[in-house]
Design a protein around this motif. Sequence first.
Motif, PDB file in Angstrom:
ATOM      1  N   THR A  40     -39.652  74.980  93.017  1.00  0.00           N
ATOM      2  CA  THR A  40     -38.995  76.262  93.240  1.00  0.00           C
ATOM      3  C   THR A  40     -37.723  76.363  92.407  1.00  0.00           C
ATOM      4  N   ASP A  41     -37.208  77.563  92.308  1.00  0.00           N
ATOM      5  CA  ASP A  41     -35.999  77.800  91.535  1.00  0.00           C
ATOM      6  C   ASP A  41     -34.816  77.047  92.126  1.00  0.00           C
ATOM      7  N   ASP A  42     -33.954  76.580  91.258  1.00  0.00           N
ATOM      8  CA  ASP A  42     -32.739  75.878  91.654  1.00  0.00           C
ATOM      9  C   ASP A  42     -31.683  76.225  90.615  1.00  0.00           C
ATOM     10  N   PRO A  43     -30.460  76.538  91.041  1.00  0.00           N
ATOM     11  CA  PRO A  43     -29.432  76.913  90.057  1.00  0.00           C
ATOM     12  C   PRO A  43     -29.106  75.810  89.060  1.00  0.00           C
ATOM     13  N   GLN A  44     -29.442  74.574  89.406  1.00  0.00           N
ATOM     14  CA  GLN A  44     -29.181  73.444  88.514  1.00  0.00           C
ATOM     15  C   GLN A  44     -30.374  73.109  87.624  1.00  0.00           C
ATOM     16  N   LEU A  45     -31.424  73.938  87.707  1.00  0.00           N
ATOM     17  CA  LEU A  45     -32.662  73.682  86.969  1.00  0.00           C
ATOM     18  C   LEU A  45     -32.867  74.718  85.875  1.00  0.00           C
ATOM     19  N   GLN A  46     -33.180  74.232  84.690  1.00  0.00           N
ATOM     20  CA  GLN A  46     -33.573  75.097  83.590  1.00  0.00           C
ATOM     21  C   GLN A  46     -34.963  74.689  83.136  1.00  0.00           C
ATOM     22  N   LEU A  47     -35.879  75.654  83.102  1.00  0.00           N
ATOM     23  CA  LEU A  47     -37.244  75.400  82.665  1.00  0.00           C
ATOM     24  C   LEU A  47     -37.405  75.896  81.231  1.00  0.00           C
ATOM     25  N   VAL A  48     -37.840  74.998  80.346  1.00  0.00           N
ATOM     26  CA  VAL A  48     -38.014  75.344  78.935  1.00  0.00           C
ATOM     27  C   VAL A  48     -39.451  75.032  78.533  1.00  0.00           C
ATOM     28  N   THR A  49     -40.120  76.027  77.973  1.00  0.00           N
ATOM     29  CA  THR A  49     -41.488  75.840  77.515  1.00  0.00           C
ATOM     30  C   THR A  49     -41.497  75.458  76.035  1.00  0.00           C
ATOM     31  N   VAL A  50     -42.092  74.297  75.741  1.00  0.00           N
ATOM     32  CA  VAL A  50     -42.262  73.834  74.360  1.00  0.00           C
ATOM     33  C   VAL A  50     -43.727  73.421  74.217  1.00  0.00           C
ATOM     34  N   PRO A  51     -44.585  74.322  73.734  1.00  0.00           N
ATOM     35  CA  PRO A  51     -46.016  74.003  73.657  1.00  0.00           C
ATOM     36  C   PRO A  51     -46.339  72.796  72.792  1.00  0.00           C
ATOM     37  N   ASP A  52     -45.517  72.548  71.770  1.00  0.00           N
ATOM     38  CA  ASP A  52     -45.780  71.449  70.838  1.00  0.00           C
ATOM     39  C   ASP A  52     -44.497  70.650  70.646  1.00  0.00           C
ATOM     40  N   LEU A  53     -44.488  69.398  71.132  1.00  0.00           N
ATOM     41  CA  LEU A  53     -43.294  68.572  70.981  1.00  0.00           C
ATOM     42  C   LEU A  53     -43.042  68.189  69.527  1.00  0.00           C
ATOM     43  N   GLY A  54     -44.012  68.437  68.670  1.00  0.00           N
ATOM     44  CA  GLY A  54     -43.809  68.229  67.244  1.00  0.00           C
ATOM     45  C   GLY A  54     -42.895  69.268  66.620  1.00  0.00           C
TER      46      GLY A  54
END
Length: 212
Positions: A40-54
């Motif tokens: 769940t959402d948390d003010p201390q959490l940032q979600l970042v989508t990176v489909p390719d770690l390359g």
Amino acid sequence: MKLAVFGATGGVGTQLVKLGLAQGHTVTAIVRNPAKFTLTDDPQLQLVTVPDLGDTKRVRAAIAGCDAALSGVGPSGTKDVTAASVPTRHILAALEAEGINRFVAVSAAPVGPLPEGDGFLNRRIVFPFTRKVFGEMYGDLAVMEREIAASGLDWTVVRPPKLTNKPVGDYRVEIGGNVPRGIFASRAEVAHAMLALLTDERAVRQAVGVAR
């Protein structure tokens, strides 16, 4: 601390995010598929989508300003034979480029040697069987460990045996080797240990066993 967590949708990665937040850290969770991220959402959490770690530029942007990084990246099955080494290679490049020096990654007990005084079950049955059946998977984890060790980072690799979904209990830690007679560890225990090892100077540039 401000932590970057790779593989945050996996079993260990999810626990790293959950426990990290519970301990008061600020967490950047880096995921390939945000639909799989269940916390769940948390003010201390940032979600970042990176489909390719390359995509090093994108990874660097995600981890900029972090104090340390933890990785739950690894195989989800026996066919994922490069699921640990290839993503970790990209992670190491991004960490070094950003000047983030502390890195803790999960590996597996069969990658390391049997500890002195280990029991008959591990020596004769568990380790020989798992190494034979999952040889390619553990081989890739060994490649990952070698590349981590060759980096200029202050690294730690954590080697649990069979993973379970139990809560955190009385687990054991062995710095520099596997836990003697260790049979299993929960994903929550592995994450708990990884977070504790972040600030343990004894664990820097060491493999660490975690098991019940």
